[in-house]
Design a protein around this motif. Structure first.
Motif, PDB file in Angstrom:
ATOM      1  N   GLU A  78      42.688  37.913  49.988  1.00 19.72           N
ATOM      2  CA  GLU A  78      43.910  37.156  50.246  1.00 19.72           C
ATOM      3  C   GLU A  78      45.095  38.105  50.093  1.00 19.72           C
ATOM      4  O   GLU A  78      45.293  38.698  49.027  1.00 19.72           O
ATOM      5  CB  GLU A  78      44.038  35.988  49.273  1.00 19.72           C
ATOM      6  N   ARG A  79      45.878  38.226  51.156  1.00 18.34           N
ATOM      7  CA  ARG A  79      46.977  39.172  51.128  1.00 18.34           C
ATOM      8  C   ARG A  79      48.047  38.725  50.129  1.00 18.34           C
ATOM      9  O   ARG A  79      48.467  37.578  50.128  1.00 18.34           O
ATOM     10  CB  ARG A  79      47.581  39.330  52.523  1.00 18.34           C
ATOM     11  N   GLY A  80      48.473  39.682  49.292  1.00 19.71           N
ATOM     12  CA  GLY A  80      49.443  39.353  48.262  1.00 19.71           C
ATOM     13  C   GLY A  80      50.879  39.638  48.651  1.00 19.71           C
ATOM     14  O   GLY A  80      51.795  39.338  47.886  1.00 19.71           O
ATOM     15  N   SER A 104      44.913  45.985  43.817  1.00 16.71           N
ATOM     16  CA  SER A 104      46.296  45.793  43.371  1.00 16.71           C
ATOM     17  C   SER A 104      47.177  45.133  44.426  1.00 16.71           C
ATOM     18  O   SER A 104      48.180  44.488  44.076  1.00 16.71           O
ATOM     19  CB  SER A 104      46.899  47.143  42.965  1.00 16.71           C
ATOM     20  N   ASP A 105      46.846  45.292  45.707  1.00 14.19           N
ATOM     21  CA  ASP A 105      47.702  44.729  46.746  1.00 14.19           C
ATOM     22  C   ASP A 105      47.165  43.422  47.304  1.00 14.19           C
ATOM     23  O   ASP A 105      47.654  42.930  48.319  1.00 14.19           O
ATOM     24  CB  ASP A 105      47.886  45.742  47.880  1.00 14.19           C
ATOM     25  N   ALA A 106      46.156  42.839  46.649  1.00 13.44           N
ATOM     26  CA  ALA A 106      45.569  41.579  47.107  1.00 13.44           C
ATOM     27  C   ALA A 106      45.695  40.535  46.014  1.00 13.44           C
ATOM     28  O   ALA A 106      45.627  40.831  44.815  1.00 13.44           O
ATOM     29  CB  ALA A 106      44.107  41.777  47.487  1.00 13.44           C
ATOM     30  N   ALA A 107      45.903  39.273  46.423  1.00 13.71           N
ATOM     31  CA  ALA A 107      46.024  38.190  45.462  1.00 13.71           C
ATOM     32  C   ALA A 107      44.662  37.690  45.006  1.00 13.71           C
ATOM     33  O   ALA A 107      44.506  37.219  43.880  1.00 13.71           O
ATOM     34  CB  ALA A 107      46.822  37.035  46.083  1.00 13.71           C
ATOM     35  N   ASP A 108      43.662  37.814  45.872  1.00 14.91           N
ATOM     36  CA  ASP A 108      42.333  37.305  45.547  1.00 14.91           C
ATOM     37  C   ASP A 108      41.331  37.958  46.485  1.00 14.91           C
ATOM     38  O   ASP A 108      41.704  38.538  47.522  1.00 14.91           O
ATOM     39  CB  ASP A 108      42.297  35.781  45.696  1.00 14.91           C
ATOM     40  N   ALA A 109      40.069  37.860  46.141  1.00 15.38           N
ATOM     41  CA  ALA A 109      38.993  38.356  46.990  1.00 15.38           C
ATOM     42  C   ALA A 109      37.808  37.427  46.820  1.00 15.38           C
ATOM     43  O   ALA A 109      37.559  36.915  45.721  1.00 15.38           O
ATOM     44  CB  ALA A 109      38.615  39.792  46.612  1.00 15.38           C
ATOM     45  N   ALA A 110      37.072  37.199  47.905  1.00 14.54           N
ATOM     46  CA  ALA A 110      35.962  36.246  47.840  1.00 14.54           C
ATOM     47  C   ALA A 110      34.987  36.511  48.972  1.00 14.54           C
ATOM     48  O   ALA A 110      35.344  37.078  50.012  1.00 14.54           O
ATOM     49  CB  ALA A 110      36.474  34.805  47.917  1.00 14.54           C
ATOM     50  N   ARG A 115      47.509  34.816  53.598  1.00 17.37           N
ATOM     51  CA  ARG A 115      46.418  34.693  54.564  1.00 17.37           C
ATOM     52  C   ARG A 115      45.252  35.594  54.165  1.00 17.37           C
ATOM     53  O   ARG A 115      45.425  36.614  53.506  1.00 17.37           O
ATOM     54  CB  ARG A 115      46.910  35.080  55.966  1.00 17.37           C
ATOM     55  N   TRP A 116      44.068  35.219  54.602  1.00 14.30           N
ATOM     56  CA  TRP A 116      42.887  36.007  54.312  1.00 14.30           C
ATOM     57  C   TRP A 116      42.691  37.076  55.376  1.00 14.30           C
ATOM     58  O   TRP A 116      43.046  36.882  56.538  1.00 14.30           O
ATOM     59  CB  TRP A 116      41.668  35.102  54.214  1.00 14.30           C
TER      60      TRP A 116
END
Length: 244
Positions: free
Chosen positions: A40-42, A119-125, A49-50
């Motif tokens: 998820e873009r931070g 560090s530059d992403a809000a989430d990952a899944a 957005r993913w």
């Protein structure tokens, strides 16, 4: 003009600026379903957005190193991963920031852990490939090309062994094909085809410790052979129908 004089006078600012990024399509199988890693873009563009994991190459870094670094940063994964270059994408409007060319990579590995966002992403899944959110940039196109590459390579290369451990049963290998191809396969026919391909798999001489949850006979264990191409190829069910 000598080459040294030419290089000294050369001005790269005379040309439009172009940046280079890498994007990674990381695939694994979870619960018998093919999954792809998304972040998820931070930050803008497309904040919230993913997207596929990726980023700009760093000074002194080649493309393969950048892809491996991005995959490790977003997931902590560095070992047991098969990674190969997929394609390049350079449509002028693919990124709203500037002209950016992306070199995409395809990665496969078995039993991958839960991802950890960089560090530059809000989430990952991990997302099942049949239940995807709307992706940023042109990542839906990249993912589509990657899935077709993976499905095709299972036909003529031993890529399926990248989704299992060092030793495996034919049933475990069949479940890889079913997950990537998205279709059930006839178990006895699959078993016969696998063992008829020279160099695809080789027996370890060992068996599983038990016959599984149903209490059947113990299954033979295999390891990847030395084949780089499969002959005869293992065709997807729909391609077999086309040939008939």
């Amino acid at each position: 003009m000598s080459e040294s004089e030419y290089l000294e006078a050369y001005d790269p600012r005379a040309f439009p600026a172009v940046a280079v990024t890498v994007d990674v399509v990381a695939l694994t199988i979870i619960g018998g379903v093919l999954h792809v890693l998304l972040v998820e873009r931070g930050e803008p563009p497309y904040a919230g957005r993913w997207a596929l994991p990726g980023g700009f190459i760093r000074p002194g870094e080649d493309l393969d190193q950048a892809a491996a670094r991005e995959l490790a940063e977003e997931t902590g994964m560095a070992d047991r991963v098969h990674i190969e270059q997929l394609a390049s994408y350079g449509a002028p409007d693919r990124d709203p920031r500037m002209r950016i060319v992306s070199v995409s990579y395809l990665a496969f590995a078995p039993d991958l852990p839960d991802p950890q966002a960089g560090s530059d992403a809000a989430d990952a899944a991990w997302y099942g490939v049949d239940r995807l959110p709307k992706l940023a940039f042109d990542h839906e196109q990249i993912l589509g090309h990657a899935l077709e590459r993976a499905r095709s390579k299972l036909e003529y290369t031993p890529l399926a062994t990248a989704f299992v451990g060092e030793t495996f049963t034919i049933s475990e290998l069949r479940r890889v094909y079913e997950a990537v191809w998205g279709a059930p396969l006839h178990a006895p026919n699959f078993h016969r085809k696998i063992l008829s391909v020279p160099g695809f798999v080789e027996s370890t001489g060992e068996t599983t410790e038990s016959g599984g949850s149903r209490g059947g006979p113990r299954a033979r264990l295999y390891r990847a052979g030395d084949a780089r191409l499969l002959h005869p190829a293992l065709l997807r069910p729909e391609r077999e129908e086309e040939i008939r």
